[in-house]
Every structure is written in structure tokens, then in C-alpha cells.
Design a protein around this motif. Sequence first.
Motif, PDB file in Angstrom:
ATOM      1  N   UNK A 126     -12.737  18.014  35.983  1.00  0.00           N
ATOM      2  CA  UNK A 126     -12.232  17.791  37.340  1.00  0.00           C
ATOM      3  C   UNK A 126     -12.650  18.919  38.271  1.00  0.00           C
ATOM      4  N   UNK A 127     -12.546  20.144  37.812  1.00  0.00           N
ATOM      5  CA  UNK A 127     -12.918  21.277  38.655  1.00  0.00           C
ATOM      6  C   UNK A 127     -14.384  21.195  39.068  1.00  0.00           C
ATOM      7  N   UNK A 128     -15.259  20.882  38.130  1.00  0.00           N
ATOM      8  CA  UNK A 128     -16.688  20.768  38.448  1.00  0.00           C
ATOM      9  C   UNK A 128     -16.965  19.544  39.315  1.00  0.00           C
ATOM     10  N   UNK A 129     -16.226  18.479  39.100  1.00  0.00           N
ATOM     11  CA  UNK A 129     -16.380  17.277  39.925  1.00  0.00           C
ATOM     12  C   UNK A 129     -16.015  17.592  41.373  1.00  0.00           C
ATOM     13  N   UNK A 130     -14.932  18.342  41.563  1.00  0.00           N
ATOM     14  CA  UNK A 130     -14.506  18.696  42.917  1.00  0.00           C
ATOM     15  C   UNK A 130     -15.452  19.692  43.566  1.00  0.00           C
ATOM     16  N   UNK A 131     -16.002  20.590  42.781  1.00  0.00           N
ATOM     17  CA  UNK A 131     -16.883  21.636  43.312  1.00  0.00           C
ATOM     18  C   UNK A 131     -18.282  21.098  43.635  1.00  0.00           C
TER      19      UNK A 131
END
Length: 188
Positions: free
Chosen positions: A36-41
Motif C-alpha cells: 500500500x505504501x508503495x502504491x500510494x507513493x
Amino acid sequence: MSLWNWLNEIFKYLGWFKKSGKIVFLGLDNAGKTTLLKRLKDDKLFQSSPTSHPTSEELILDDLYLTAYDLGGHKQVRKVWKEYLPVVDAIIFIIDVCDSERFNEARIELDALIADEQLLNCPILILGNKIDKKNALGEFDIRKIFNLYGRTTGQEKNKKTRPIELFMCSIKKREGYGDGLRWISQYF
């Protein structure tokens, strides 16, 4: 200082972000925190290796500037969660809704967060991730297993009680977590 950090500092200084805060991604290993963090970033989906040490990313979501921490979810790493919690403005707790063998372990961790007195004013967004898989449990079952009935506050802003809410999602398919992020952004 990187160009990204420099620009963010200028944006903050000029007041271009209406809200800012610190958020932490928690949950057992393999629940989807790093994904999720990489998807958002970067809006990219990739397989990551287990998080071995805490990482952080700067995120811009609409008018919200966030510092997001991914602390990992292995049993040894969970011991450092408490060190970060006093400085965060919100918690995102991710549950793998397909990993029924570990529901009890995840429930114990979530219950500890909810019961922690230093977090009584900290909103908690619970994401039931991996709803796109065949063996995924639905929202009714997750609410029952994690004892969320009567503990969540609803998907509308509620200033009277501590905000806790469950949103079902598939990070892989880009479903559901956007609603959860919009919900939690109300509390910054």
C-alpha cells in the motif's frame, strides 16, 4: 536534501497543504503494508520482501501532506511499534482477510492498539485487504472475528468518540482503500 524534500518544504512553508500529519502502517507480516505504501507513493505494484526495519515515505494525498511509516509486521519487529506510536496522528492497521490461521494473532495486536491509553485520541483505519482472492472472508465475518461490532464509529465523521472504522479493500486491484484514506483524512 533531495529535490523532493526541498519542494515539500517549500510547499509546507507556503501553506499549499491544508493539512499535514504522521501516519503509521501496522499489521502482521504479509498483510499489504509495504504494498500500500508503495502504491500510494509511486502507483506501482510489486512483490516486496518482508520489511526488516522501519521505513518512511512522504506522501501527498489531495491537500494532505503525510509522513508515512511502515514498521513491518514480524513478531520481533512488532516490539518497536510502541516507540513510534506517541508521535503519529493516525494508524492504518491492515488485515489479510485470507489468512484465517493468523486472525487470532492479528486480533490480539489490534486489540492492544485499541486499548493503549496513549492512543485514545488516535484514529484507527482498519483495512481488510485481499478481498480479490477466492478464500477472502467478507466484512461481516471480519467484524465478528475481530470483535468490531460496537467498537467502530461509522464511516461518517464522528467527533464524539475515537474514530475506528473498517474498510474492505484490494490493494492489488486498487479497490476500497481510497475510501478508507478519505475517511481517515477527515481527522487531520
